[in-house]
Design a protein around this motif. Structure first.
Motif, mmCIF file in Angstrom:
data_model
loop_
_atom_site.group_PDB
_atom_site.id
_atom_site.type_symbol
_atom_site.label_atom_id
_atom_site.label_comp_id
_atom_site.label_asym_id
_atom_site.label_seq_id
_atom_site.Cartn_x
_atom_site.Cartn_y
_atom_site.Cartn_z
ATOM 1 N N ALA A 158 0.905 -1.176 -0.089
ATOM 2 C CA ALA A 158 -0.075 0.177 -0.040
ATOM 3 C C ALA A 158 0.921 1.306 0.024
ATOM 4 C CB ALA A 158 -0.861 0.039 1.187
ATOM 5 N N VAL A 159 0.351 2.330 -0.650
ATOM 6 C CA VAL A 159 0.967 3.468 -0.822
ATOM 7 C C VAL A 159 0.076 4.548 -0.682
ATOM 8 C CG1 VAL A 159 3.035 2.739 -2.622
ATOM 9 C CG2 VAL A 159 0.915 3.700 -3.299
ATOM 10 N N SER A 160 1.026 5.911 -0.198
ATOM 11 C CA SER A 160 0.015 7.200 -0.077
ATOM 12 C C SER A 160 0.495 8.146 -1.243
ATOM 13 C CB SER A 160 0.344 7.731 1.346
ATOM 14 O OG SER A 160 1.735 7.856 1.266
ATOM 15 N N VAL A 161 -0.143 9.045 -1.225
ATOM 16 C CA VAL A 161 0.077 10.091 -2.419
ATOM 17 C C VAL A 161 1.351 10.728 -2.299
ATOM 18 C CG1 VAL A 161 -0.570 12.335 -3.318
ATOM 19 C CG2 VAL A 161 -2.278 10.687 -2.961
ATOM 20 N N GLY A 162 2.075 10.752 -3.329
ATOM 21 C CA GLY A 162 3.339 11.338 -3.211
ATOM 22 C C GLY A 162 4.490 10.244 -3.098
ATOM 23 N N GLU A 163 4.102 9.097 -2.951
ATOM 24 C CA GLU A 163 5.084 8.053 -2.325
ATOM 25 C C GLU A 163 5.545 7.539 -4.000
ATOM 26 O OE1 GLU A 163 5.457 4.004 0.235
ATOM 27 O OE2 GLU A 163 3.737 5.472 0.466
ATOM 28 N N PHE A 172 13.551 3.074 -13.402
ATOM 29 C CA PHE A 172 12.061 3.271 -13.715
ATOM 30 C C PHE A 172 11.262 3.276 -12.457
ATOM 31 C CE2 PHE A 172 13.336 -1.125 -14.192
ATOM 32 C CZ PHE A 172 14.423 -1.276 -15.212
ATOM 33 N N ARG A 173 10.903 4.453 -12.455
ATOM 34 C CA ARG A 173 10.070 4.671 -11.177
ATOM 35 C C ARG A 173 8.719 5.107 -11.173
ATOM 36 N NH1 ARG A 173 15.295 4.964 -9.968
ATOM 37 N NH2 ARG A 173 16.187 3.908 -8.339
ATOM 38 N N ALA A 174 7.850 4.770 -10.584
ATOM 39 C CA ALA A 174 6.497 5.405 -10.445
ATOM 40 C C ALA A 174 5.933 6.478 -9.073
ATOM 41 C CB ALA A 174 5.435 4.261 -10.701
ATOM 42 N N CYS A 175 5.100 7.118 -9.227
ATOM 43 C CA CYS A 175 4.458 8.182 -8.051
ATOM 44 C C CYS A 175 2.971 7.995 -8.035
ATOM 45 C CB CYS A 175 4.873 9.368 -8.175
ATOM 46 S SG CYS A 175 4.663 10.332 -6.722
ATOM 47 N N LEU A 176 2.275 7.786 -6.788
ATOM 48 C CA LEU A 176 0.933 8.221 -6.818
ATOM 49 C C LEU A 176 0.656 9.387 -6.583
ATOM 50 C CD1 LEU A 176 -1.953 6.608 -6.452
ATOM 51 C CD2 LEU A 176 -1.473 6.724 -3.846
ATOM 52 N N ARG A 177 0.008 9.841 -7.980
ATOM 53 C CA ARG A 177 -0.176 11.285 -7.751
ATOM 54 C C ARG A 177 -1.816 11.933 -7.321
ATOM 55 N NH1 ARG A 177 -2.870 15.588 -9.800
ATOM 56 N NH2 ARG A 177 -4.389 14.247 -11.125
ATOM 57 N N ALA A 178 -2.573 10.878 -7.406
ATOM 58 C CA ALA A 178 -4.016 11.157 -6.821
ATOM 59 C C ALA A 178 -4.765 9.954 -6.920
ATOM 60 C CB ALA A 178 -4.543 12.250 -7.581
ATOM 61 N N TYR A 179 -5.918 10.172 -5.881
ATOM 62 C CA TYR A 179 -6.834 9.027 -6.045
ATOM 63 C C TYR A 179 -8.216 9.500 -5.618
ATOM 64 C CZ TYR A 179 -6.493 8.230 -0.998
ATOM 65 O OH TYR A 179 -6.534 8.571 0.374
ATOM 66 N N GLU A 190 -13.252 14.786 -8.554
ATOM 67 C CA GLU A 190 -12.774 15.252 -7.338
ATOM 68 C C GLU A 190 -11.969 14.144 -6.556
ATOM 69 O OE1 GLU A 190 -16.176 16.895 -4.919
ATOM 70 O OE2 GLU A 190 -16.831 18.017 -6.668
ATOM 71 N N PHE A 191 -10.790 14.584 -6.171
ATOM 72 C CA PHE A 191 -9.827 13.353 -5.571
ATOM 73 C C PHE A 191 -9.870 13.661 -4.252
ATOM 74 C CE2 PHE A 191 -7.613 14.026 -9.844
ATOM 75 C CZ PHE A 191 -7.600 12.685 -10.144
ATOM 76 N N THR A 192 -9.786 12.499 -3.727
ATOM 77 C CA THR A 192 -9.824 12.258 -2.269
ATOM 78 C C THR A 192 -8.602 12.870 -1.385
ATOM 79 O OG1 THR A 192 -10.851 10.167 -2.234
ATOM 80 C CG2 THR A 192 -9.867 10.647 -0.362
ATOM 81 N N GLU A 193 -7.553 12.614 -2.285
ATOM 82 C CA GLU A 193 -6.150 13.373 -2.064
ATOM 83 C C GLU A 193 -5.179 13.440 -3.287
ATOM 84 O OE1 GLU A 193 -2.593 12.447 1.027
ATOM 85 O OE2 GLU A 193 -4.172 11.219 1.229
ATOM 86 N N THR A 194 -4.491 14.545 -3.463
ATOM 87 C CA THR A 194 -3.867 14.624 -4.560
ATOM 88 C C THR A 194 -2.613 15.698 -4.519
ATOM 89 O OG1 THR A 194 -4.120 15.487 -6.914
ATOM 90 C CG2 THR A 194 -5.320 16.637 -5.230
ATOM 91 N N ILE A 195 -1.786 15.604 -5.543
ATOM 92 C CA ILE A 195 -0.598 16.481 -5.592
ATOM 93 C C ILE A 195 -0.622 16.915 -7.139
ATOM 94 C CG2 ILE A 195 0.802 15.746 -3.716
ATOM 95 C CD1 ILE A 195 2.517 14.259 -5.765
ATOM 96 N N THR A 196 -0.013 17.948 -7.568
ATOM 97 C CA THR A 196 0.026 18.397 -8.957
ATOM 98 C C THR A 196 0.842 17.543 -9.662
ATOM 99 O OG1 THR A 196 1.818 19.992 -8.491
ATOM 100 C CG2 THR A 196 -0.332 20.833 -7.984
ATOM 101 N N GLN A 197 0.613 17.710 -11.138
ATOM 102 C CA GLN A 197 1.679 16.914 -11.905
ATOM 103 C C GLN A 197 3.086 17.320 -11.610
ATOM 104 O OE1 GLN A 197 0.966 14.420 -13.945
ATOM 105 N NE2 GLN A 197 2.848 14.581 -15.315
ATOM 106 N N GLU A 198 3.298 18.702 -11.655
ATOM 107 C CA GLU A 198 4.657 19.112 -11.320
ATOM 108 C C GLU A 198 5.313 18.553 -10.128
ATOM 109 O OE1 GLU A 198 1.882 21.036 -11.984
ATOM 110 O OE2 GLU A 198 2.256 21.427 -14.011
ATOM 111 N N GLU A 199 4.537 18.641 -8.808
ATOM 112 C CA GLU A 199 4.940 18.014 -7.763
ATOM 113 C C GLU A 199 5.424 16.382 -8.120
ATOM 114 O OE1 GLU A 199 2.697 20.545 -4.300
ATOM 115 O OE2 GLU A 199 1.673 19.081 -5.433
#
Length: 269
Positions: A69-74, A111-118, A212-221
């Motif tokens: 499990a991951v959080s936004v920004g991880e 090669f890495r990924a990041c959870l941006r929003a959900y 409407e996201f529950t939690e999010t960061i911007t694409q730039e972030e």
């Protein structure tokens, strides 16, 4: 796999492996290189997507998901097998090693990924992949493959996928072994250029419109978090020269200037 869950602002990410995903591949004709390699070198002039369209099991895209499990920004590391299989749709000889052993460029591998929003319905994952293609008599090295993976949480299906080389003044490097310049023996020469479209795509990103996201960061972030996974130089809080001069006056400290002949991040930038 079980349904996606949310636990203490962390979510599990799953895909239904029985589903299939149709992916389209595009490589536009290269119209610019600084040294006109795209006119002199047949392998570069004729570079096109190996398979314009291909069907995949959704299991291939599981390699883009985190094991826990991951959080936004991880951020997390993507597994190599799925990346390799997808890149072969663009060219039959992708390489994820980036010739790091030859040039000592370990930073540029990966090669890495990041959870941006959900939200309750969707998950938006942003990723960055460093790879290159072995051409006849040389190498084609994009600045990066950037991308999005959007998943329907309830159906555990992919609703949008994009892996592309971002636009830029220059967005790829090439290394060519040739005797074209009249040398007695082949030599390696380098060039940089621009490709207007090199991508793999499935679905449409419009699916997130009005979400409407529950939690999010911007694409730039998200992009900032990802590039910091590769390049230590990006962990520095850089400021403009003008700001540095203002700071040196306020703090009464000298400015040390270092001149660099080249970028600190992606080669073709």
């Amino acid at each position: 796999m079980g349904k996606m869950k949310t636990l203490n602002n962390k979510i599990t990410l799953n895909l239904n492996s029985d589903a299939e995903v149709s992916v389209k591949g595009f490589i536009a004709p290269i119209e610019h290189t600084a040294g006109n390699f795209h006119r002199k070198w047949d392998a570069l002039a004729n570079l096109r997507a190996a398979e314009p369209e291909q069907q995949y099991s959704a299991a291939v895209f599981r390699d883009f998901l985190p094991a826990e499990a991951v959080s936004v920004g991880e951020c997390w590391e993507i597994k190599q097998a799925g990346v390799q299989e997808l890149l072969e749709q663009l060219h039959p000889k992708p390489s994820l090693e980036m010739r790091a052993e030859m040039y000592g460029l370990e930073e540029c591998k990966g090669f890495r990924a990041c959870l941006r929003a959900y939200s309750d319905q969707f998950v938006d994952i942003v990723f960055r992949i460093h790879a290159e293609f072995a051409l006849t008599d040389g190498w084609f090295t994009p600045s990066q493959f950037a991308g999005h993976l959007i998943i329907d949480r309830a159906q555990e299906t992919i609703v949008f996928f994009l892996m592309h080389v971002p636009a830029g003044t220059l967005n790829f490097d090439v290394n060519w072994e040739t005797i074209l310049e009249g040398w007695d023996a082949p030599r390696w020469i380098t060039d940089g250029g621009y490709c207007s479209q090199m991508e793999l795509r499935s679905g449409t990103q419009d699916v997130l419109q009005d979400t409407e996201f529950t939690e999010t960061i911007t694409q730039e972030e998200a992009e900032r978090l990802l590039i910091q996974q590769f390049y230590k130089s990006q962990r520095i809080n850089w400021v403009s020269l003008e700001e540095a001069l203002r700071m040196t006056q306020a703090q009464q400290k000298p400015v040390h200037v270092i001149s660099l002949d080249g970028p600190l991040t992606d080669e073709a930038c």
